[in-house]
Design an enzyme around this catalytic site. Structure first.
Site, mmCIF file in Angstrom:
data_model
loop_
_atom_site.group_PDB
_atom_site.id
_atom_site.type_symbol
_atom_site.label_atom_id
_atom_site.label_comp_id
_atom_site.label_asym_id
_atom_site.label_seq_id
_atom_site.Cartn_x
_atom_site.Cartn_y
_atom_site.Cartn_z
ATOM 1 C CB THR A 131 -0.899 0.009 1.224
ATOM 2 O OG1 THR A 131 -2.120 0.753 0.976
ATOM 3 C CG2 THR A 131 -0.066 0.482 2.352
ATOM 4 C CE LYS A 170 -4.888 -0.751 0.332
ATOM 5 N NZ LYS A 170 -3.604 -0.646 -0.435
ATOM 6 N N GLY A 214 -5.600 6.816 7.350
ATOM 7 C CA GLY A 214 -5.371 5.795 6.345
ATOM 8 C C GLY A 214 -4.356 4.811 6.974
ATOM 9 C CB SER A 251 5.545 -1.129 0.008
ATOM 10 O OG SER A 251 4.311 -1.044 -0.858
#
Length: 176
Positions: free
Chosen positions: A4, A36, A48, A127
């Site tokens: 994500t 998210k 988030g 990431s």
């Protein structure tokens, strides 16, 4: 955290949190339109998450409870949540990070006990977070608004990070 990218930008009287929609399981994309980023505390807080979905929802529920206990005190609610996260045997195993913001403050939360307010109003997790963070910092001094910075930065991250896609969800709060 893999799978994500979540980005927060505070600029021009607005705070914006955006995230991509990709959910990956190993090397496979299992969902491309996950949400998210969400509103909390009757719309007064946005947040988030990056990490395990079930863990993140558990943390969102716990944060909601802390916000009810400490209304209008996001920092205090986050500190109390993070204390629980570090000391509770169940919560300690949760693998997630969160960005949360209200009209006054934006914070990064982690299971390591971090409750961090970014110096420049920009923070990212996941990431693809470093790619989005670099892009947002490069765009921050331009004339474009916070939402556009978030959208452009997340699209840049999606072009670089294999765990990030361009199905972007954005939530915005005005500081006034």
């Amino acid at each position: 955290m893999h799978a994500t990218t979540i980005l927060m930008v505070r600029k021009g009287g607005r705070v914006v949190i955006g995230g991509d929609g990709q959910v990956s399981l190993g090397q496979t994309i299992v969902k491309g339109n996950a949400r998210k980023v969400r509103r909390l505390a009757k719309g007064g807080v946005i947040g988030g998450f990056a990490g395990s979905t079930a863990d993140a929802f558990t943390l969102f529920e716990r944060l909601e409870a802390k916000l009810e206990q400490y209304p209008g005190q996001l920092t205090r609610a986050c500190v109390e949540l993070t204390k629980d996260w570090r000391t509770d045997r169940y919560l300690r195993r949760l693998e997630a990070m969160m960005l949360v913001a209200d009209k006054e403050v934006g914070l990064l939360l982690s299971g390591a006990g971090d409750v961090l307010e970014p110096e420049n109003g920009i923070a990212a997790i996941g990431s693809g977070g470093n790619y989005a963070l670099a892009a947002a910092r490069a765009l921050a001094d331009s004339e474009i608004d916070a939402e556009t910075i978030v959208r452009r930065s997340l699209n840049i991250a999606a072009e670089i990070c294999v765990y990030t896609n361009a199905n972007i969800v954005i939530e915005t709060l005005d500081e006034t």
